[in-house]
Design an enzyme around this catalytic site. Structure first.
Site, short mmCIF file in Angstrom:
data_model
loop_
_atom_site.label_atom_id
_atom_site.label_comp_id
_atom_site.label_asym_id
_atom_site.label_seq_id
_atom_site.Cartn_x
_atom_site.Cartn_y
_atom_site.Cartn_z
N TYR A 1 0.83 -1.20 0.00
CA TYR A 1 0.00 0.00 0.00
C TYR A 1 0.87 1.26 0.00
O TYR A 1 0.65 2.18 -0.80
CB TYR A 1 -0.91 -0.02 1.23
CG TYR A 1 -1.87 1.14 1.33
CD1 TYR A 1 -3.11 1.08 0.70
CD2 TYR A 1 -1.56 2.27 2.09
CE1 TYR A 1 -4.01 2.14 0.81
CE2 TYR A 1 -2.45 3.32 2.21
CZ TYR A 1 -3.69 3.25 1.57
OH TYR A 1 -4.57 4.29 1.69
N LYS B 1 0.80 3.86 -3.14
CA LYS B 1 0.36 5.24 -2.94
C LYS B 1 1.50 6.22 -3.22
O LYS B 1 1.26 7.35 -3.68
CB LYS B 1 -0.17 5.42 -1.52
CG LYS B 1 -1.50 4.71 -1.27
CD LYS B 1 -2.60 5.15 -2.21
CE LYS B 1 -3.96 4.62 -1.80
NZ LYS B 1 -5.03 5.01 -2.75
#
Length: 261
Positions: free
Chosen positions: A153, A157
């Site tokens: 993640y 991102k």
């Protein structure tokens, strides 16, 4: 002065979730027609409500072919595409050692590949419309690390910021602006369901504003970046975290405790 979105058509992915739903509602209030993409069909129906100008599509945004077809249908039905808001995303709480390759691929596909597919799909329609605006929801994790999710993640991102800069550069001559927002601790229904009471109480103590933020407080900066008020903004990102980025990084004890249960 309130942004005027009259005549604009916006696609919002993750439209059944907290930030996506709040964004769609705000855009509609300012005159835009909205197309909501999500895998949650029932959630899409709820998010659309009784607004006849809102269309919905059950779309897996990690499927490039499905994304292209859905965007083509939006342009066919609503006549144009002016705005894309990439909200769909998610993560898994895994340490590096406990992350199977399939989980890594899935999270990167959802958070990074999907925005690329969407930008690629809408760019021709935006050119035909004379320009447009793209906003992708990244995360404060892009500048620090994720408390609730793992390296996949955080990496995806962070990659969103690179995609934003590069797409902004390539599409600038087409009058297509590309920006990102980086939410911090936002109390969405999904967040509320997965955190424990200790985390719910601890986060506000780390945030200078002293509270969780709401999805509506992310939707408002998204609206700004898509409006004429931000006509000079492209390739940049806006942090929406109540000041958390100022300090109070994730401490190691909390990080590993969340991965040992």
């Amino acid at each position: 002065m309130a942004p005027d979105m009259g005549g604009k058509v916006a696609i919002v992915t993750g439209g059944a979730g907290g930030i996506g739903r709040a964004t769609a509602a705000l855009f509609r209030r300012h005159g835009a027609r909205v197309a909501l993409f999500d895998r949650d069909e029932a959630g899409l129906v709820t998010a659309a409500g009784s607004d006849a100008d809102t269309i919905t599509a059950v779309v897996d945004v990690t499927d490039a072919s499905a994304v292209a077809a859905a965007c083509a249908r939006v342009e066919e039905r609503l006549g144009r595409i002016d705005i894309l808001v990439n909200v769909a995303g998610g993560g898994l709480p895994r340490t590096l050692d406990a992350t199977p390759p399939a989980d890594w691929d899935r999270i990167v596909a959802l958070n990074l590949s999907a925005p690329f597919y969407l930008i690629q799909a809408v760019a021709p329609a935006m050119r035909r419309a004379g320009g447009g605006a793209v906003v992708t929801v990244s995360s404060l994790a892009a500048l620090q690390i994720s408390l609730n999710n793992g390296a996949s993640y955080t990496s995806a991102k962070s990659g969103v910021l690179g995609l934003t800069r590069h797409a902004a550069f390539e599409l600038a001559r087409d009058r297509i602006r590309v920006n990102a927002v980086l939410p911090g601790p936002i109390m969405t229904p999904q967040m509320d369901a997965k955190i424990d009471d200790a985390t719910r109480e601890a986060i506000p103590r780390k945030v200078p504003l002293g509270r969780w933020l709401t999805p509506e407080e992310v939707a408002a900066p998204i609206l700004f970046l898509c409006s004429d008020a931000a006509s000079g903004c492209t390739g940049t990102h806006l942090v929406v975290d109540g000041g958390l980025h100022i300090g109070s990084p994730t401490d190691a004890a909390t990080y590993f405790a969340r991965r040992e249960d």
